[in-house]
Each structure stands twice: as C-alpha cells, then as structure tokens.
Scaffold this motif. Structure first.
Motif, mmCIF file in Angstrom:
data_model
loop_
_atom_site.group_PDB
_atom_site.id
_atom_site.type_symbol
_atom_site.label_atom_id
_atom_site.label_comp_id
_atom_site.label_asym_id
_atom_site.label_seq_id
_atom_site.Cartn_x
_atom_site.Cartn_y
_atom_site.Cartn_z
ATOM 1 N N VAL A 1 0.867 -1.211 -0.131
ATOM 2 C CA VAL A 1 0.036 -0.277 -0.219
ATOM 3 C C VAL A 1 1.031 1.179 0.328
ATOM 4 C CG1 VAL A 1 -1.942 1.314 1.285
ATOM 5 C CG2 VAL A 1 -2.136 -0.898 0.776
ATOM 6 N N LYS A 2 2.295 1.194 0.638
ATOM 7 C CA LYS A 2 3.029 2.034 0.648
ATOM 8 C C LYS A 2 3.790 2.592 -1.084
ATOM 9 C CE LYS A 2 6.720 1.743 1.421
ATOM 10 N NZ LYS A 2 9.033 1.279 2.477
ATOM 11 N N SER A 3 3.311 2.331 -1.729
ATOM 12 C CA SER A 3 4.167 1.475 -2.651
ATOM 13 C C SER A 3 3.137 2.315 -3.391
ATOM 14 C CB SER A 3 5.097 0.974 -3.687
ATOM 15 O OG SER A 3 5.489 -0.077 -2.814
ATOM 16 N N LEU A 4 1.692 2.035 -3.540
ATOM 17 C CA LEU A 4 0.761 2.603 -4.429
ATOM 18 C C LEU A 4 0.104 4.054 -3.358
ATOM 19 C CD1 LEU A 4 -1.772 -0.575 -4.049
ATOM 20 C CD2 LEU A 4 -0.258 -0.111 -6.184
ATOM 21 N N THR B 1 4.632 0.279 8.422
ATOM 22 C CA THR B 1 5.548 0.259 7.847
ATOM 23 C C THR B 1 6.160 -0.070 6.286
ATOM 24 O OG1 THR B 1 6.181 -2.073 8.639
ATOM 25 C CG2 THR B 1 6.054 -0.975 10.613
ATOM 26 N N GLY B 2 5.290 -1.518 5.817
ATOM 27 C CA GLY B 2 5.764 -0.958 4.841
ATOM 28 C C GLY B 2 6.610 -2.003 4.646
ATOM 29 N N PHE B 3 7.018 -3.389 5.827
ATOM 30 C CA PHE B 3 8.324 -3.903 6.228
ATOM 31 C C PHE B 3 7.130 -5.532 5.813
ATOM 32 C CE2 PHE B 3 10.579 -1.222 8.824
ATOM 33 C CZ PHE B 3 11.470 -0.496 7.927
ATOM 34 N N THR B 4 7.858 -6.572 5.380
ATOM 35 C CA THR B 4 7.865 -7.871 5.568
ATOM 36 C C THR B 4 7.503 -8.692 7.134
ATOM 37 O OG1 THR B 4 9.589 -8.699 4.767
ATOM 38 C CG2 THR B 4 8.564 -8.166 3.162
ATOM 39 N N LEU C 1 11.311 0.690 14.845
ATOM 40 C CA LEU C 1 9.976 -0.115 13.174
ATOM 41 C C LEU C 1 9.567 1.958 13.464
ATOM 42 C CD1 LEU C 1 8.007 -3.042 14.501
ATOM 43 C CD2 LEU C 1 10.152 -2.416 12.567
ATOM 44 N N LYS C 2 10.016 2.907 12.673
ATOM 45 C CA LYS C 2 8.823 3.768 12.499
ATOM 46 C C LYS C 2 7.717 3.643 10.889
ATOM 47 C CE LYS C 2 11.623 5.159 15.368
ATOM 48 N NZ LYS C 2 11.106 5.710 16.955
ATOM 49 N N VAL D 1 2.929 1.470 18.561
ATOM 50 C CA VAL D 1 4.116 0.947 17.368
ATOM 51 C C VAL D 1 3.995 1.894 15.988
ATOM 52 C CG1 VAL D 1 5.356 -0.832 16.353
ATOM 53 C CG2 VAL D 1 4.634 -0.991 19.089
ATOM 54 N N ILE D 2 2.735 1.242 14.976
ATOM 55 C CA ILE D 2 2.470 1.725 13.969
ATOM 56 C C ILE D 2 1.543 2.863 13.969
ATOM 57 C CG2 ILE D 2 2.296 -1.019 13.625
ATOM 58 C CD1 ILE D 2 -1.219 -0.367 13.996
ATOM 59 N N HIS D 3 1.205 3.078 15.564
ATOM 60 C CA HIS D 3 0.650 4.919 14.594
ATOM 61 C C HIS D 3 1.437 6.331 15.205
ATOM 62 C CE1 HIS D 3 -3.748 2.828 15.137
ATOM 63 N NE2 HIS D 3 -2.689 3.428 13.805
ATOM 64 N N ALA D 4 2.772 5.937 16.115
ATOM 65 C CA ALA D 4 4.149 6.583 16.490
ATOM 66 C C ALA D 4 4.206 7.411 15.352
ATOM 67 C CB ALA D 4 5.192 5.927 16.573
ATOM 68 N N GLY D 5 4.017 8.835 15.929
ATOM 69 C CA GLY D 5 4.320 10.359 15.367
ATOM 70 C C GLY D 5 2.633 10.583 14.613
ATOM 71 N N GLN D 6 1.431 10.455 13.965
ATOM 72 C CA GLN D 6 1.059 10.208 13.798
ATOM 73 C C GLN D 6 -0.512 10.759 14.141
ATOM 74 O OE1 GLN D 6 -0.654 6.787 10.944
ATOM 75 N NE2 GLN D 6 1.527 5.877 11.840
ATOM 76 N N GLU D 7 -1.210 12.268 13.800
ATOM 77 C CA GLU D 7 -2.361 11.908 13.673
ATOM 78 C C GLU D 7 -3.308 11.213 14.560
ATOM 79 O OE1 GLU D 7 -5.977 15.635 14.084
ATOM 80 O OE2 GLU D 7 -3.272 16.105 12.865
#
Length: 418
Positions: A36-39, A121-124, A169-170, A199-205
């Motif tokens: 999804v990150k790439s799209l 994260t876009g990671f596997t 993880l960022k 973890v997955i929402h770090a730095g996001q609103e």
C-alpha cells in the motif's frame, strides 16, 4: 452481481502461489498489502515510497487525485467480499463494477497485528518481526500478545515490549507529511494507545471514534479539508462477528449491510470538489475461515510433554518449540494427534519466503521455533492458560495460510464515478 471474472482471476493468482496443495504463499514483491505504501507513493508522486514493483493498473485511475481514503476492513477476505456482492446488488457492488478489484495477499501469519504492522511500516514480517497473535520473547522470557504487547500470563511493569518495537520500527507516513500531505488515522477509541497502536501509529495524528456513525462524521471532516491528505480508517466490526458467529453467518452479512449503508450515506454528503479529488482504496488485513472444532494441546500429553514452551502464533498457525533432542518425537506425536494440521519445519517455511526474504529472516529462529502446524480446514488449535478459556470457542479463525485467509481484496475507485 456477476462475479465469475473475479473468481477466475483469483483462481489463476492462487495457482501461481500454491504451497503444499492446501496453502498460498504471500506475494511480498508486488501483490501484498504491505505495498500500500508504494501505491500511495505513486498517487502522490513521492518517489521515496515507490520501491516495490506494483503495476499501475491494480488501482483506479489516479490522475489528479489529491486525497486517498484507505479503508482497512478487518476480516473481510476476498472470497467474503465476492460472496456478498454476488448476493447483494447494492453500493459495494456499484464500487466493484465502476472501480478496480484485484486479489492481494496478506502477510503471514494472516492476522491483524502482523498485517497492520506491514501496512503501516511497509515491511515484511521477516523485517518487522511481528509474527502472530502471540509470540515468545527471549529477552523477557515470556509469551506475549502482539495486540496489547503484554504477557498473556502474569504481568510485570518491567516488560516494555511496545516501547522496544517502537524504537526499531518507524511508520512511513512521515514521508508524506514532509511533502505537505496530511495524514490521519481514524480508529476505534478503545484501541488508541494500545501496545500495537503505540508502534504502528507512532508520530501520527489519530482520530478516535466510539460508534460507526461517528466514524464517518470524523472521516468527512478530514476529507473536506482543502489540502492533500492520506486518510486511513480501521474498522473491526466484521471481524468481531466473524469470530463469534462464523464468516458467512447472517450476523456478519447484516454487519456488512450496515457498513455499506453508512458508506453510501457518507459519500453522498461529500462535496463535488472532494469527490473529484478523492480515491478510496478498500482492503483487509486477512480473511476468516469457518471453525468447526477447537483442539487443545493440553489434552494431548504426548505433544505437550515434548514442548519446551506453549505453542505461540495463532489458532490456525501454531509455532512449536521442541525440547532439546525431542523434535522428532514431537513431530510424530503432533501428526498422530492433530491430523487436521500440516506440520512443516520452520526452516523449510522460511526458505519458501513465507515471512519475506531469507536474508531478512535470521532473527525469526528464536520466535517461531522448530515446527509450524498449519490448519488445512475447519480446525483450530489452542492452549488455554486458564480453564475457563475452553468456554470461549470461536466459530471463525485466521492466522493460517489457506486462500480464505490469505487472499484479500484491493478495491479502488475515484469517488467522482459513484
């Protein structure tokens, strides 16, 4: 709605990814929800987000799109979506007919914590290391839940698993923010601040909601703002009912109908300008299988006595750690006791690329053990830490590698077409 073409496309896709007859391997290189990150990078012209080779035609035309609305529908697998639109000529059928629907894969294990970590994260899984609903931590010497990042048995204030993952993880959304594309995550109020969310929402609103009606009011306010925006909505209502009643139950169908009604009403209230600028991408973290029988490891002493810790993973993917020198005995005992599962050596599974590239998988050996038991059909495996957990059997499960669990939809359309 006629769905034959979509079913044939899915069958051809599955045929290229089949593993041991009953299972499907994720396609991390292109058709996986981690991309999804790439799209999104393609839509907003952000080259830093476009390393994966994902064809442009997997989503609707995005020329001139200024706003992307990503809806992650927990538990809505590709098969379940097709079954619904085949029997309901409603708004979701209209989106499928006017947009682009493609079969994608969930990461493995096909479970919420693993999949959401890959999306954000876009990671596997080999790279981010969140592999299953429950995991063993060698550092803390405990089995923990990857949703709340706390031990499943006992508690210690010294255990800071979420903090440790968050340091490593960022999420990738900050790349959009740096290019003046606002990002928002609309999610259930009850999980804001949970271990995985930290973890997955770090730095996001994050924009919390309590009820589904409020959920779409919050989404409308975000999309109606004049600037470019990437809006993520996480919706868990379908998955919750699938676990309790089964994925094809009347209760789940009613929940999809309710979501469909609210979605249509929401789109109808958006301004024409917002519709012209916005594309929706609807996907899922995993699908859900019917569960007809739950087996308990404690009830099979010949298996339990050869384990050095309880099984971890998920109800349909059990990672097994054999006692030293007893792995062959464990293998024979498991295959005699649980014939609804296929036992695979974890090293062999890593070699298939189930978690990602072999080169990224070195750290997995301490968390996935010696064998993995993969459910081939409607059976689940459980290890009740408390005996009353036996009274909480579920009618739906996931985490495994069957097409029902692994194949998820990527459905996209320009809102101006609706």
């Amino acid at each position: 709605m006629e769905t034959r073409d979509f079913e044939e496309e899915k069958a051809a896709f599955v045929g290229k990814r089949v593993f041991l007859d009953d299972f499907v391997l994720p396609d991390y290189g292109a058709f996986n929800i981690r991309n999804v990150k790439s799209l999104v990078g393609k839509v907003f012209g952000v080259n830093a987000l476009k390393p994966a080779v994902v064809p442009d035609n997997v989503v609707d035309d995005f020329d001139g799109v200024e706003k992307v609305f990503l809806v992650v529908m927990d538990g809505l697998g590709y098969n379940r979506l097709l079954a619904y639109v085949k029997g309901h000529d409603g708004f979701l059928s209209e989106i499928v007919g006017k947009g682009v629907l493609k079969p994608f894969t969930s990461p493995f294990p096909a479970t919420t914590s693993t999949s959401l970590t890959s999306i954000f994260t876009g990671f596997t899984p080999a790279e981010h290391g969140v592999v299953g609903y429950q995991m063993f931590s060698r550092e803390y010497g405990c089995v923990f839940s990857t949703l709340d990042m706390k031990p499943v048995y006992g508690y210690s204030s010294e255990v800071e698993i979420a903090r440790d993952y968050a340091r490593r993880l960022k999420p990738w959304m900050h790349v959009l923010e740096e290019r003046r594309v606002g990002t928002r995550v609309v999610t259930k109020r009850s999980i804001v601040g949970s271990g995985l969310s930290r973890v997955i929402h770090a730095g996001q609103e994050t924009v919390p909601y309590s009820l589904e009606s409020e959920m779409f009011v919050k989404c409308k306010r975000v999309l109606e703002q004049p600037d470019p925006v990437f809006l993520i909505l996480y919706y868990s209502g379908i998955d919750a009912l699938e676990h309790r009643f089964g994925p094809y139950s009347e209760e789940v169908t009613a929940e999809i109908e309710s979501f469909e009604f609210l979605l249509k009403n929401f789109f109808g209230k958006l301004s024409d300008i917002t519709k012209r600028e916005t594309m929706i991408m609807l996907t899922a973290d995993h699908g859900v299988c019917e569960t007809q029988r739950t087996r308990y490891v404690k009830d099979s002493p010949e298996v339990a006595d050869n384990l050095r810790l309880p099984p971890v993973g998920d109800s349909r993917t059990a990672f097994l750690f054999g006692k030293e020198g007893q792995c062959e005995r464990l293998r024979r005992a498991f295959e005699r006791s649980f014939d609804g599962f296929r036992l695979v050596g974890c090293d062999d599974l890593v070699d298939t690329g189930a978690f990602g590239r072999r080169a990224d998988s070195a750290a997995l050996s301490s968390v996935i053990g010696d064998f993995v038991g993969l459910s081939k059909g409607p059976e689940a495996l459980a290890y009740p830490y408390y005996e009353d957990e036996r009274n909480r059997e579920q009618r739906g499960g996931h985490g495994g590698m069957t097409p029902e669990e692994v194949i998820v939809p990527l459905l996209s359309v320009r809102l101006s077409k609706l």
